[in-house]
Design a protein around this motif. Structure first.
Motif, PDB file in Angstrom:
ATOM      1  N   SER A 151       0.832  -1.204   0.000  1.00 48.32           N
ATOM      2  CA  SER A 151       0.000   0.000   0.000  1.00 48.32           C
ATOM      3  C   SER A 151       0.864   1.250   0.000  1.00 48.32           C
ATOM      4  O   SER A 151       0.432   2.306   0.443  1.00 48.32           O
ATOM      5  CB  SER A 151      -0.928  -0.010   1.220  1.00 48.32           C
ATOM      6  OG  SER A 151      -0.166  -0.138   2.416  1.00 48.32           O
ATOM      7  N   ARG A 153       2.766   4.618  -0.975  1.00 49.34           N
ATOM      8  CA  ARG A 153       2.304   5.788  -1.736  1.00 49.34           C
ATOM      9  C   ARG A 153       3.412   6.375  -2.598  1.00 49.34           C
ATOM     10  O   ARG A 153       3.152   6.953  -3.637  1.00 49.34           O
ATOM     11  CB  ARG A 153       1.766   6.850  -0.765  1.00 49.34           C
ATOM     12  CG  ARG A 153       0.479   6.425  -0.080  1.00 49.34           C
ATOM     13  CD  ARG A 153      -0.065   7.521   0.824  1.00 49.34           C
ATOM     14  NE  ARG A 153       0.729   7.686   2.030  1.00 49.34           N
ATOM     15  CZ  ARG A 153       0.618   6.934   3.113  1.00 49.34           C
ATOM     16  NH1 ARG A 153      -0.268   5.943   3.115  1.00 49.34           N
ATOM     17  NH2 ARG A 153       1.365   7.144   4.170  1.00 49.34           N
ATOM     18  N   VAL A 163      -2.312  -0.497  -9.983  1.00 52.63           N
ATOM     19  CA  VAL A 163      -3.171  -0.641  -8.809  1.00 52.63           C
ATOM     20  C   VAL A 163      -3.878  -1.986  -8.893  1.00 52.63           C
ATOM     21  O   VAL A 163      -4.579  -2.272  -9.866  1.00 52.63           O
ATOM     22  CB  VAL A 163      -4.196   0.506  -8.718  1.00 52.63           C
ATOM     23  CG1 VAL A 163      -5.170   0.255  -7.566  1.00 52.63           C
ATOM     24  CG2 VAL A 163      -3.483   1.842  -8.520  1.00 52.63           C
ATOM     25  N   GLN A 166      -8.373  -1.517  -4.343  1.00 53.10           N
ATOM     26  CA  GLN A 166      -8.529  -0.395  -3.432  1.00 53.10           C
ATOM     27  C   GLN A 166      -9.520  -0.788  -2.342  1.00 53.10           C
ATOM     28  O   GLN A 166     -10.592  -1.324  -2.630  1.00 53.10           O
ATOM     29  CB  GLN A 166      -9.021   0.853  -4.157  1.00 53.10           C
ATOM     30  CG  GLN A 166      -7.924   1.547  -4.960  1.00 53.10           C
ATOM     31  CD  GLN A 166      -8.331   2.927  -5.413  1.00 53.10           C
ATOM     32  OE1 GLN A 166      -9.443   3.121  -5.893  1.00 53.10           O
ATOM     33  NE2 GLN A 166      -7.440   3.886  -5.275  1.00 53.10           N
ATOM     34  N   GLN A 167      -9.141  -0.550  -1.099  1.00 50.05           N
ATOM     35  CA  GLN A 167     -10.004  -0.885   0.026  1.00 50.05           C
ATOM     36  C   GLN A 167     -10.008   0.258   1.018  1.00 50.05           C
ATOM     37  O   GLN A 167      -8.987   0.914   1.223  1.00 50.05           O
ATOM     38  CB  GLN A 167      -9.495  -2.136   0.749  1.00 50.05           C
ATOM     39  CG  GLN A 167      -9.523  -3.412  -0.054  1.00 50.05           C
ATOM     40  CD  GLN A 167      -9.116  -4.588   0.813  1.00 50.05           C
ATOM     41  OE1 GLN A 167      -9.842  -4.974   1.745  1.00 50.05           O
ATOM     42  NE2 GLN A 167      -7.957  -5.155   0.553  1.00 50.05           N
ATOM     43  N   PRO A 248      -7.289  -2.816   6.289  1.00 50.27           N
ATOM     44  CA  PRO A 248      -8.185  -2.899   5.144  1.00 50.27           C
ATOM     45  C   PRO A 248      -9.433  -3.722   5.449  1.00 50.27           C
ATOM     46  O   PRO A 248      -9.379  -4.742   6.140  1.00 50.27           O
ATOM     47  CB  PRO A 248      -7.328  -3.570   4.069  1.00 50.27           C
ATOM     48  CG  PRO A 248      -5.928  -3.189   4.430  1.00 50.27           C
ATOM     49  CD  PRO A 248      -5.903  -3.198   5.928  1.00 50.27           C
ATOM     50  N   GLU A 273      -7.348   2.772   0.683  1.00 48.03           N
ATOM     51  CA  GLU A 273      -5.957   2.331   0.588  1.00 48.03           C
ATOM     52  C   GLU A 273      -5.769   1.513  -0.684  1.00 48.03           C
ATOM     53  O   GLU A 273      -6.442   0.508  -0.895  1.00 48.03           O
ATOM     54  CB  GLU A 273      -5.588   1.492   1.812  1.00 48.03           C
ATOM     55  CG  GLU A 273      -4.114   1.190   1.922  1.00 48.03           C
ATOM     56  CD  GLU A 273      -3.770   0.568   3.266  1.00 48.03           C
ATOM     57  OE1 GLU A 273      -4.039  -0.640   3.428  1.00 48.03           O
ATOM     58  OE2 GLU A 273      -3.245   1.273   4.148  1.00 48.03           O
ATOM     59  N   ALA A 274      -4.858   1.953  -1.532  1.00 48.37           N
ATOM     60  CA  ALA A 274      -4.599   1.251  -2.794  1.00 48.37           C
ATOM     61  C   ALA A 274      -3.496   0.218  -2.606  1.00 48.37           C
ATOM     62  O   ALA A 274      -2.436   0.524  -2.064  1.00 48.37           O
ATOM     63  CB  ALA A 274      -4.201   2.250  -3.877  1.00 48.37           C
ATOM     64  N   MET A 275      -3.766  -1.007  -3.040  1.00 48.66           N
ATOM     65  CA  MET A 275      -2.732  -2.043  -3.076  1.00 48.66           C
ATOM     66  C   MET A 275      -2.083  -1.971  -4.448  1.00 48.66           C
ATOM     67  O   MET A 275      -2.747  -2.141  -5.476  1.00 48.66           O
ATOM     68  CB  MET A 275      -3.347  -3.427  -2.851  1.00 48.66           C
ATOM     69  CG  MET A 275      -2.361  -4.572  -2.935  1.00 48.66           C
ATOM     70  SD  MET A 275      -1.211  -4.619  -1.549  1.00 48.66           S
ATOM     71  CE  MET A 275      -2.318  -5.208  -0.248  1.00 48.66           C
ATOM     72  N   ARG A 276      -0.783  -1.676  -4.479  1.00 47.96           N
ATOM     73  CA  ARG A 276      -0.078  -1.475  -5.740  1.00 47.96           C
ATOM     74  C   ARG A 276       0.943  -2.577  -6.007  1.00 47.96           C
ATOM     75  O   ARG A 276       1.439  -3.210  -5.080  1.00 47.96           O
ATOM     76  CB  ARG A 276       0.646  -0.117  -5.745  1.00 47.96           C
ATOM     77  CG  ARG A 276      -0.278   1.078  -5.741  1.00 47.96           C
ATOM     78  CD  ARG A 276       0.518   2.387  -5.751  1.00 47.96           C
ATOM     79  NE  ARG A 276      -0.329   3.548  -5.897  1.00 47.96           N
ATOM     80  CZ  ARG A 276      -0.918   4.177  -4.878  1.00 47.96           C
ATOM     81  NH1 ARG A 276      -0.728   3.724  -3.644  1.00 47.96           N
ATOM     82  NH2 ARG A 276      -1.692   5.215  -5.091  1.00 47.96           N
TER      83      ARG A 276
END
Length: 322
Positions: A151, A153, A163, A166-167, A248, A273-276
Motif C-alpha cells: 500500500s 504511496r 493498482v 482499493q479498500q 483494510p 488504501e490502494a494495493m499497488r
C-alpha cells in the motif's frame, strides 16, 4: 561497407532480392516507390555494392547480392524469433527465481494458489516472498526484486506501477471492547478513538500511516502501543488485547468471525488504501515476468480465496499454531 546499418535495411534488402523490383519491393513493405529507391541507395552505400543493376528492363542481383540472400534471411528469421512471445511450452522451460516483496497476507492467503499455477505453467521456476518491511529502496532498479507489492504511496520514478485493488480502512476490536460500549445515539467520536491504545502496521520507510494523517488534520494523536509487520498480525493482536487495529476492510471482515472481532467504521475520514504492484521497466515485455504480474492480479481479483484461507489462518492462530 559502413560501420552500422539498421534491421530495416536488411528487411528492405530481403524484399528487393526476393522481387527483383523496386516497385514490387515497395508494395511488399508498404512504402512508396521513391522511398524504396532511397532505401536502395542507402543499402548500396552500406554494403559498398550496387546490389541490383539494370539489365534491359529488369534489375538483376550482383554476385555480392546473391551471396547475401541466405545470410540475410537467416538473420531476419533470428530477429523474428527474438520478438516472438513465449508460448506455454516455452514457459515450461523457464528456470528462474522470482523474488516478490509483499505484505505477509499475500504469501499466507495466495501463496498456495500461486505455487499451483507456477507448477502448472513454469514448473522449473520458484517464487520467494520477502517481508514488506524489508528496506531495499533500489531492489527493483538493481534487480534484487522482481515485484514490489503493498500500500506504498511513494515509488521510484523509474518503476512502473499498477493498482491491484482499493479498500477502505476500518477499525477492529475484540468483541466486548469498551470502545464499542456506546449508546446507539452517541456514535464513536474521533477524540475517543484517538484516546484508545492502538496496534499499528509498520509503515514503509519515509511514509506515515493514513490514520495518523487523518487524526493530525483534526489536531489529534493516537498512542500506538504496538507495531507489527502486517494487518494480519494487527488483527490477531487486537483479538487478544484491548488494542484497536485499523486495517483494510476485506482483511478485517475475513478474519472477524474466527478471531471474535467487531469491525466498525473509522470516525475519521481516511482515503481508500490502494494495493499497488511495482516492477522495473526492464521486465515490462518479458513473457515470464508478465505471466507473474497477470497471475498476481488474477488471484487478488478472486475474493473466494480470501475468507476460507484467512479463516484457516485465524483458527490456527487462536490455537497457538501461528
Amino acid at each position: 561497407m559502413a560501420n552500422t546499418y539498421d534491421l530495416n535495411l536488411l528487411t528492405a534488402l530481403d524484399a528487393l532480392l526476393a522481387t527483383g523490383s523496386v516497385t514490387a519491393a515497395a508494395a511488399r513493405m508498404h512504402l512508396s516507390t521513391p522511398a524504396m529507391s532511397h532505401t536502395l541507395a542507402r543499402i548500396r552505400e552500406a554494403f559498398g555494392d550496387p546490389i541490383l543493376v539494370r539489365a534491359g528492363r529488369k534489375l538483376v542481383p550482383t554476385p555480392r547480392a546473391l551471396a547475401l540472400v541466405e545470410p540475410v534471411r537467416a538473420l531476419l528469421a533470428q530477429a523474428q524469433a527474438l520478438r516472438a512471445p513465449l508460448d506455454a511450452q516455452d514457459l515450461a522451460t523457464v528456470d528462474r527465481r522470482f523474488v516478490v516483496r509483499a505484505p505477509e497476507g499475500i504469501a499466507v492467503v495466495f501463496g498456495a494458489s500461486l505455487s499451483r499455477a507456477l507448477e502448472s505453467d513454469m514448473p522449473l521456476a520458484t517464487l520467494q516472498f520477502l517481508p514488506e518491511t524489508l528496506a531495499d529502496p533500489g531492489g527493483l532498479r538493481e534487480g534484487r526484486l522482481d515485484l514490489d507489492i503493498g500500500s506504498f504511496r511513494s515509488t521510484d520514478p523509474e518503476t512502473e506501477t499498477q493498482v491491484l485493488s482499493q479498500q477502505r480502512l476500518v477499525g477492529a476490536v475484540r468483541t466486548g471492547h469498551p470502545l464499542m460500549k456506546l449508546p446507539k445515539k452517541n456514535p464513536l467520536s474521533a477524540q475517543r478513538f484517538a484516546a484508545a491504545r492502538h496496534v499499528g502496521v509498520t509503515p514503509r520507510a519515509g511514509e506515515v500511516s493514513a490514520v495518523d494523517l487523518a487524526l493530525e488534520a483534526l489536531g489529534l494523536e493516537r498512542q500506538v502501543a504496538l507495531l507489527v509487520p502486517s494487518s494480519f498480525s494487527a488483527l490477531i493482536a487486537a483479538s487478544r488485547t484491548d488494542l484497536v487495529a485499523s486495517v483494510p476492510e476485506r482483511t478485517a471482515r475475513g478474519m472477524a468471525a474466527s478471531l471474535g472481532l467487531q469491525v466498525f467504521d473509522l470516525p475519521v475520514s481516511v482515503p481508500a488504501e490502494a494495493m499497488r504492484m511495482a516492477w522495473h521497466p526492464r521486465h515490462g515485455a518479458d513473457p515470464a515476468h508478465r505471466w507473474l504480474r497477470e497471475r498476481m492480479q488474477r488471484v487478488l481479483d478472486e475474493p473466494r480465496w480470501i475468507v476460507p484461507s484467512v479463516a484457516s489462518l485465524a483458527t490456527g492462530a487462536r490455537k497457538g499454531v501461528v
